[in-house]
Scaffold this motif. Sequence first.
Motif, mmCIF file in Angstrom:
data_model
loop_
_atom_site.group_PDB
_atom_site.id
_atom_site.type_symbol
_atom_site.label_atom_id
_atom_site.label_comp_id
_atom_site.label_asym_id
_atom_site.label_seq_id
_atom_site.Cartn_x
_atom_site.Cartn_y
_atom_site.Cartn_z
ATOM 1 N N LYS A 110 0.835 -1.043 -0.011
ATOM 2 C CA LYS A 110 -0.054 -0.040 -0.039
ATOM 3 C C LYS A 110 0.907 1.187 -0.052
ATOM 4 N N THR A 111 0.608 1.960 -0.948
ATOM 5 C CA THR A 111 1.552 3.317 -0.868
ATOM 6 C C THR A 111 0.630 4.389 -1.051
ATOM 7 N N PHE A 112 0.979 5.377 -0.195
ATOM 8 C CA PHE A 112 0.359 6.692 -0.463
ATOM 9 C C PHE A 112 1.163 7.725 -1.101
ATOM 10 N N PRO A 113 0.581 8.745 -1.500
ATOM 11 C CA PRO A 113 1.719 9.686 -2.061
ATOM 12 C C PRO A 113 2.809 10.084 -1.216
ATOM 13 N N GLY A 114 3.967 9.662 -1.803
ATOM 14 C CA GLY A 114 5.218 9.818 -1.066
ATOM 15 C C GLY A 114 5.560 8.986 0.121
ATOM 16 N N VAL A 115 4.881 7.657 0.231
ATOM 17 C CA VAL A 115 5.025 7.038 1.555
ATOM 18 C C VAL A 115 4.619 5.554 1.040
ATOM 19 N N LYS A 116 5.792 4.669 1.584
ATOM 20 C CA LYS A 116 5.401 3.340 0.854
ATOM 21 C C LYS A 116 4.865 2.610 2.453
ATOM 22 N N ALA A 117 3.604 2.599 2.735
ATOM 23 C CA ALA A 117 3.178 2.118 4.022
ATOM 24 C C ALA A 117 3.360 0.718 4.276
ATOM 25 N N LEU A 118 3.082 -0.102 3.178
ATOM 26 C CA LEU A 118 3.366 -1.557 3.392
ATOM 27 C C LEU A 118 3.923 -2.003 2.107
ATOM 28 N N ARG A 119 4.856 -2.896 2.334
ATOM 29 C CA ARG A 119 5.965 -3.310 1.501
ATOM 30 C C ARG A 119 5.941 -4.904 1.191
ATOM 31 N N GLY A 120 4.570 -5.164 0.810
ATOM 32 C CA GLY A 120 4.586 -6.810 0.615
ATOM 33 C C GLY A 120 4.228 -7.434 1.965
ATOM 34 N N VAL A 121 3.328 -7.429 2.687
ATOM 35 C CA VAL A 121 3.285 -8.111 3.835
ATOM 36 C C VAL A 121 2.396 -9.183 3.936
ATOM 37 N N GLU A 122 2.199 -9.924 4.785
ATOM 38 C CA GLU A 122 0.930 -11.237 4.969
ATOM 39 C C GLU A 122 0.623 -11.224 6.138
ATOM 40 N N LEU A 123 -0.581 -11.743 6.272
ATOM 41 C CA LEU A 123 -1.285 -11.987 7.430
ATOM 42 C C LEU A 123 -2.054 -13.248 7.159
ATOM 43 N N ASN A 124 -2.038 -14.304 7.825
ATOM 44 C CA ASN A 124 -2.914 -15.495 7.827
ATOM 45 C C ASN A 124 -3.551 -15.720 9.129
ATOM 46 N N VAL A 125 -5.008 -15.876 9.005
ATOM 47 C CA VAL A 125 -5.688 -16.019 10.159
ATOM 48 C C VAL A 125 -6.827 -17.205 10.195
ATOM 49 N N LYS A 126 -6.713 -18.062 11.085
ATOM 50 C CA LYS A 126 -7.723 -19.171 11.136
ATOM 51 C C LYS A 126 -8.763 -18.979 11.838
ATOM 52 N N PRO A 127 -9.880 -19.708 11.510
ATOM 53 C CA PRO A 127 -11.313 -19.593 12.319
ATOM 54 C C PRO A 127 -11.154 -19.680 13.776
ATOM 55 N N GLY A 128 -11.861 -19.298 14.665
ATOM 56 C CA GLY A 128 -11.608 -19.207 16.087
ATOM 57 C C GLY A 128 -10.518 -18.971 16.571
ATOM 58 N N GLU A 129 -9.767 -18.036 16.009
ATOM 59 C CA GLU A 129 -8.359 -17.553 16.499
ATOM 60 C C GLU A 129 -8.308 -16.096 17.002
ATOM 61 N N ILE A 130 -7.841 -15.859 18.084
ATOM 62 C CA ILE A 130 -7.397 -14.339 18.474
ATOM 63 C C ILE A 130 -6.064 -14.281 18.001
ATOM 64 N N HIS A 131 -5.773 -13.402 16.913
ATOM 65 C CA HIS A 131 -4.581 -12.914 16.496
ATOM 66 C C HIS A 131 -4.210 -11.424 16.808
ATOM 67 N N ALA A 132 -2.973 -11.625 17.490
ATOM 68 C CA ALA A 132 -2.497 -9.950 17.754
ATOM 69 C C ALA A 132 -1.699 -9.567 16.516
ATOM 70 N N LEU A 133 -1.798 -8.187 16.289
ATOM 71 C CA LEU A 133 -0.745 -7.573 15.497
ATOM 72 C C LEU A 133 -0.051 -6.926 16.259
ATOM 73 N N MET A 134 1.374 -6.585 16.096
ATOM 74 C CA MET A 134 2.098 -5.780 17.106
ATOM 75 C C MET A 134 3.211 -5.301 16.302
ATOM 76 N N GLY A 135 3.749 -4.229 16.815
ATOM 77 C CA GLY A 135 4.749 -3.558 16.031
ATOM 78 C C GLY A 135 4.838 -2.123 16.315
ATOM 79 N N GLU A 136 6.038 -1.355 16.298
ATOM 80 C CA GLU A 136 6.120 0.194 16.789
ATOM 81 C C GLU A 136 5.128 1.098 15.779
ATOM 82 N N ASN A 137 4.836 2.108 16.312
ATOM 83 C CA ASN A 137 4.305 3.103 15.363
ATOM 84 C C ASN A 137 4.701 3.377 14.201
#
Lengths: 334, 501, 323
Positions: free
Chosen positions: B15-42
């Motif tokens: 995902k790119t915004f004008p002047g910024v590349k916010a996401l550089r080819g990331v993945e996320l896989n979630v299973k049914p019945g799962e609580i899945h945390a996303l972590m990282g700095e600001n």
Amino acid sequence: MTATGSSVINKIDFKQILQKYGIVFVLILMIVGISIAEPAFLSRSNIFNVLTQSSIFGIMALGLTFVIISKGIDLSVGSILALSGVVLASLGQAASATSKYFPNMGELPVFIPILAALSIGALCGGISGALIAKTKIPAFIATLGMMTIARGMALIYSDGRPISTLVPSLTALGGKIFGFIPVPVIIFFIAIGISSVLLQMTKFGKNVYAIGGNITAAEVSGVNVSKNLILIYAYSGLLAGLAAVVFAGRVGSVHPGAATGYELTAIAATTIGGTSHAGGIGTIWGAFVGALVLAVMRNGLTLIGVDAYWQQITEGVIIIVAVVIDMRKNAKKD
Amino acid sequence: MSEEKYILQMSNIVKTFPGVKALRGVELNVKPGEIHALMGENGAGKSTLVNCLAGIHNPTSGEIIYDGEKVGNYNTAQALEMGISMIHQELSPVFHRPIMENIWLGREPLNRFGFVDHKKMYEMSKEVLKEIDLDEDPKTLMVSLTVAKMQMIEIAKAVSYDSKLIIMDEPTSALTDKEVKQLFRIMRKLKDQGKSIIYISHKIEEVYEVTDKVTIYRDGQFIGTEATSNLVVSKLINMMVGRDVNEMLPKVKCPIGDIKLEIKNLTHSHLFKDISFTVKRGEILGIAGLVGSGRTEVIETVFGIRSSVSGEIFIDGKKVEINKPRDAIAHHMALLTEDRRLSGIFPMLSVRLNMVIANISTYLNKLGLVKEKMLKNECDEYVKKIQVKTPGLMQKIEKLSGGNQQKVLVARWLMTKPDILFLDEPTRGIDVGTKAEIHKIITKLAGEGKSIVMISSELPEVMGMSDRILIMHEGRVTGIVENTKDLTQEDLMAYATNTVA
Amino acid sequence: MKQQLHKLIVKLLRISEIGSLSGLLIIVLVFSLLSEHFLTWTNFVGIFTMTAELGIIAIGVTFLMISGEFDLSVGSVFAVAPMTGAILMNSGISPFFSFLAGLFVAALIGGLNGFVLIKTKIPSFIVTLGSMMFFRGLLLAVSGGFQISYIGQNNSFLEVLGGKIFLGMRASGIWFIIGTIFFSYILNRTKYGNHVFAVGGNQEAAKAIGINVSKVKIINFVACSVMAGLAGFTMFGRFNSIDPTAGLQLELEAIAAAVIGGVLLTGGYGSIIGAFIGAFLIGILRSGLILAGAPSYWYKAFIGIVLVVSVILNTKIRKAATG
């Protein structure tokens, strides 16, 4: 953005000029068009005529420029004109008047009625400002309230009758000096000068822009927001009082129903001149040009012989078109 | 088949915004019945990723497979239809309407005459609320609910859409402990029903308490997915931070003088309690803590933006009263606020006015008119001094880059000649180059003997810049430590999550 | 017990008309003490007729304001619609079709306001200020500034619009009541009503669940305009003639009525019943002051005070009710 060459800079400058003076080009086009259709338009007396016609709502538009830059609105200026006007007239009646408001009072020095008109205007405006600053009610409501209150007070004070036969020194304010320069125009220009200085060169003026630009940031930067809001509306009211002086001078009497709807004309002039209702943008120069556009249009259409009613129709269209152009210009910059 | 096992597979999301590349080819896989945390700095890209998932943005490229099917671009309404709900950090319900109308907005049950069936809506709402164990009258107006309750209503709404995937963006940042417990109970209940939850949080202890999996991002890149129970805290923090701090920001020691500012027992009605600290001349005090720990609120209170119920402020040993920002400015304080757009810049005004607004009184002549020439010269000087890149002083500030806007604000406050500077996230959302320049300015100011209080969510920044570090947790000071060589990010995290051994 | 009382008070405060309703009661009480003629059937009927024309406009204005916009052109539409009708009727077209044509013109003006607003994103204040001037000017130009009277013999239709019906009551009062019930019903009982509240209360939230915000706004502009047109026709029915300056500054009075009735300028909050009470309160103030012997001008000053005080009170009540 990096400027790679002087050609880019020139292009930007040209664009800026167009943006800044777009409405001036419209004004010039109007003047050229009308002059071709009716050469008498460009006579000295008619030019002064146009300026005189623009002076009353023009003076109000100056105050509204402050208000609208601060992201507010003032609907009360027409009524304040009427209230200031009837008080001014009552204090400024000539000894020869047939129905005197104060039968036993002699003629007062001319500065007393003028001062009264200005103070009443500033007071009414200040009250609106205080309501807005202290109770946080929308400016639209506070000044709509002041609009009917001031109109009501004008009617009560004058018992619904016009107050006429003013002293010559007051009616002189509606006349001419040197035989050709109308005094209202001089007063208008002085008001423009003072307002320009206030808005562009004083702390108050900078604060007006800051409040309209971002009221939270203004507070954080140490701007006394409530004090400035009160001052803004008081100044708008003061100018409505000044407009009352000009009005009384020109007409020679003041009716409590005078200037009904003038607030909208003044708002229109301010808006046409590029002052943005989103706050933070606008100039006194713009208000002057806006007032001229309306006055030239009215005068020109009358000269050409167009029905007076069509002037209103054109006015309505011009307001919207002017704002659309203005929004375009701001949108393009993003 | 592995595809059967996932409710959601996002891969190569860019995902790119004008002047910024916010996401550089990331993945996320979630299973049914799962609580899945996303972590990282600001700025790691978590929020951008879930915004893509919820239909607020569309990814620039990448593939989303949801419920076994590849899906193209969609908007928020379509996401809801598909069964993807998002509970935003900043809740924005229709405030003056009742709970039930908020839940069923756009899907109002109608009677046979085509009118809204309020009775049915009421019953349906009751049922949904019961499903998440919330005892609240559906006719209550949204505006009278606490933030926690509003959040529950949002969850109820998600349930009413029969969502299979619920995204929660920092749901606990405004909740009390008790409310957090209730939220977790509901989350587990939803999980037992086979629903999946994507949970964004900065709070490590909560992640360990409630989640099954955790995926970590950094600078818009995917770092890894682990089973929460198999991941030790130190490794998690390492994955989040990922670089060596001391190399990036070598701390320049400046001579430190006497105590300049002292705060004693500052207490707010509910946001923080008993805050005491001192700052010396020439000292940089870093304030660390998780988002929502009350850091910003403390500083805003000292500066007179918020009011405290008790507490004292001393400058040079003398007690001062500060009720308005202008009082603080009069005492030679300055505050660079956290939210540049909200309370910092005047977007459509010129760079020049943005610079001088806090300091106009200095440039007035005897008549009260602004000495334009002097003002212009001074602005020019500061533009040069802190290297603001602008085509001119009359440029609208909104046309400058974030970093240059921030520099203008720094200039604004430097022009007031402050002795005490509060810097709230001074480098948030700013490119690396400008960031380093701002760091240099801060260090230089300390060298000039000014007292500096700097809030930052980035531990490397706090550790690279500060002489001492104050750590907050849920409105309390949990520690004030000297920034020595042996201090680690893990130590600070332990204070910030209040898990000091 | 104390808690129950507190709960009851909060419940009362949550009624959005509570402020205007209590204001109304107080004013009625004061005037009945000041004048014995106040609480009489004739006076009530008189007030109600005066209120009705303003009230019908206020209903539409409220409906529009709840969706977050407002309309300064209603005063002009108030005259444009019956003027269209009068011209058509005088040219021999059946009164009923002339009436429909008048309302259709009103609807077009509303639609135009909404369309310009959506397309240009100019604030509604400016758009409708422009159209207010435009249509007032058009009105004066077409009529030449003279009033137009109905010259035909078929008066029954005008009677239905604004004539006397029973006990001195005029038909406009009935239209006022019907309008109040109809729009209350739409707001509170239909899906569309919910969407109106959502669009005014939180445009982004409304968009997020797929509500067509532009459509809602345009429809509301049309509804507001049609109500103003209808109000104009009731006045036409009352006088059998229509003046091109009719309805000058009525837009501000209608907004005042709506706001006194509890509507928020920012949208998302308010009620039609509130507008009903607000308009009624203005009507009572007008006639009560006259009966109490005050010169008619006092009414103007009072309206302003009532407006400002009521907004301050409404704000305080709303805060108290929601904590």
